[in-house]
Design a protein around this motif. Sequence first.
Motif, PDB file in Angstrom:
ATOM      1  N   GLN A   1       0.831  -1.205   0.000  1.00 37.26           N
ATOM      2  CA  GLN A   1       0.000   0.000   0.000  1.00 37.26           C
ATOM      3  C   GLN A   1       0.870   1.261   0.000  1.00 37.26           C
ATOM      4  O   GLN A   1       0.425   2.335   0.406  1.00 37.26           O
TER       5      GLN A   1
ATOM      6  N   ARG B   1      -4.467   0.580  -4.499  1.00 38.58           N
ATOM      7  CA  ARG B   1      -5.711   0.287  -5.225  1.00 38.58           C
ATOM      8  C   ARG B   1      -5.572  -1.017  -6.018  1.00 38.58           C
ATOM      9  O   ARG B   1      -6.486  -1.851  -6.043  1.00 38.58           O
ATOM     10  N   LYS B   2      -4.421  -1.192  -6.669  1.00 38.58           N
ATOM     11  CA  LYS B   2      -4.223  -2.373  -7.499  1.00 38.58           C
ATOM     12  C   LYS B   2      -4.068  -3.639  -6.665  1.00 38.58           C
ATOM     13  O   LYS B   2      -4.674  -4.678  -6.975  1.00 38.58           O
ATOM     14  N   THR B   3      -3.255  -3.603  -5.613  1.00 34.78           N
ATOM     15  CA  THR B   3      -3.032  -4.813  -4.820  1.00 34.78           C
ATOM     16  C   THR B   3      -4.275  -5.215  -4.035  1.00 34.78           C
ATOM     17  O   THR B   3      -4.446  -6.395  -3.712  1.00 34.78           O
ATOM     18  N   ALA B   4      -5.150  -4.265  -3.741  1.00 30.90           N
ATOM     19  CA  ALA B   4      -6.407  -4.614  -3.067  1.00 30.90           C
ATOM     20  C   ALA B   4      -7.277  -5.506  -3.940  1.00 30.90           C
ATOM     21  O   ALA B   4      -8.146  -6.226  -3.431  1.00 30.90           O
ATOM     22  N   GLN B   5      -7.035  -5.466  -5.239  1.00 32.16           N
ATOM     23  CA  GLN B   5      -7.826  -6.271  -6.180  1.00 32.16           C
ATOM     24  C   GLN B   5      -7.116  -7.567  -6.565  1.00 32.16           C
ATOM     25  O   GLN B   5      -7.613  -8.327  -7.403  1.00 32.16           O
ATOM     26  N   ALA B   6      -5.942  -7.830  -5.979  1.00 35.83           N
ATOM     27  CA  ALA B   6      -5.184  -9.030  -6.335  1.00 35.83           C
ATOM     28  C   ALA B   6      -5.848 -10.269  -5.743  1.00 35.83           C
ATOM     29  O   ALA B   6      -6.123 -10.331  -4.543  1.00 35.83           O
ATOM     30  N   HIS B   7      -6.086 -11.261  -6.599  1.00 33.35           N
ATOM     31  CA  HIS B   7      -6.745 -12.498  -6.166  1.00 33.35           C
ATOM     32  C   HIS B   7      -5.804 -13.695  -6.182  1.00 33.35           C
ATOM     33  O   HIS B   7      -6.241 -14.823  -5.943  1.00 33.35           O
TER      34      HIS B   7
ATOM     35  N   GLU C   1      -0.817 -12.080  -9.223  1.00 31.56           N
ATOM     36  CA  GLU C   1      -1.383 -10.738  -9.379  1.00 31.56           C
ATOM     37  C   GLU C   1      -0.754  -9.760  -8.379  1.00 31.56           C
ATOM     38  O   GLU C   1      -0.468  -8.604  -8.722  1.00 31.56           O
TER      39      GLU C   1
ATOM     40  N   ALA D   1       1.754  -6.689  -9.691  1.00 29.28           N
ATOM     41  CA  ALA D   1       1.439  -5.299  -9.352  1.00 29.28           C
ATOM     42  C   ALA D   1       2.652  -4.616  -8.724  1.00 29.28           C
ATOM     43  O   ALA D   1       2.971  -3.458  -9.043  1.00 29.28           O
TER      44      ALA D   1
END
Length: 427
Positions: A388, A395-401, A405, A409
């Motif tokens: 973060q 923002r991008k790593t919060a969406q990593a599944h 991913e 990022a």
Amino acid sequence: MKAYRARLLRFDDASGQPLYDEDGLLVVGPDAHGQAVVRAAGAHAALIDRFPGVAVEDLRPRLITPGFVDLHIHYPQTDVIGAPAAGLLPWLENYTFPHESRFHEPAYARGVAEFFLDELARNGVTTALTFATSHPASVNAMFEAAQARGLRFITGKVLQDRHSPDGVRDHTEQSLIDTEALIRRWHGVDRLGYAITPRFAPTSTPAQLRGAGELAAKYPDVWIQSHVAENVDEIRWAAELFPDSASYLGVYGDFGLLRERAVYAHCIHLSAADRALMARTGTVAAVSPTSNQFLGSGFFDYAAADAAGMRYGLASDVGGGTSFSPFRTMLAAYVVGREGQTKPGLSLTPAQLWWQHTAGAARALGLEGVVGNLLPGCEADFVVLNPQATPLLARKTAQAHSLDELLFALIVLGDDRVVERTVIAGR
């Protein structure tokens, strides 16, 4: 003994595959010799009951990974980074050699060494194979600085007794005497190692290369480092100077400089026979993608290297390289891998890129199980990364599944701001 709770990444020794725990525990403590090593690493729930009473620092949602290993970098070129040039040889003549001539002065060399090591730490690099200059003072300054910080670190005096200007050109016999004296003084002291370091074949006479090979045979556990097949002009020059050798790489082989613990930067314009020779001798390539792009040298052929069974790892190659940051190097390596006009293109996975700059680079150095990983028994060099660190990265790593991913990022969007803590030997 101390433990850290966070996301945790390390690699399987045999396969190089990532081992990842979303909620992990890293336990660090002294070994029988008092050296700080990894005592345990894995899922928090599976390990925590084995270490009652051990203080645990909760670093979630940060990621702990092995410290990065830089397989090829020039500490005296710290102030050369970003210098404009028409290509490799003009860049050497106009910037690198004039700057390196200043390193005969111990105080000057020590000042650059300290800044250089600060910069490595700021970027999460905990081990490096590093060129000094042709001056013994440059080697002593770097080893003194690295020793004071407890680093696992390798460097060596550059050998260049021809085709070099006054101020950096050395003398054949004295250069070999100096090299052996430095080996005896520094190699194996604490966490330090020596590398026999011809700059590149065209700047050494056959007598100097022969002497370097004799020292390599006499001291088989030291490293060897140089450059090979970086650009076509250099290859043509080497062929003119060494007409009896089968190839540019073959020059080094003819003088006994291809073996385990021998690391050659670039290795772009190799033949199939060259790659087979590297694989057969255990010689490894230091892939230097930001430098190769900056100097227009070409693209490392990952598919051909893999087909030949060559070993390799990633390197910043500062100051031809354009960044100390492993994230920048990994991103450039991804782009180089994808390039498919001059060679077969492929997509390196994020975990493969990360492995090349940690456990893979350590394996290339013959330091597998020592650095570059966080398996039990490895020396406790690691980095704490903050996913973060910037708004876009958060923002991008919060969406990593998935792990890929998350790592990708960090590779694409990360820089030194991501490195929240660099730990050397548990400190």
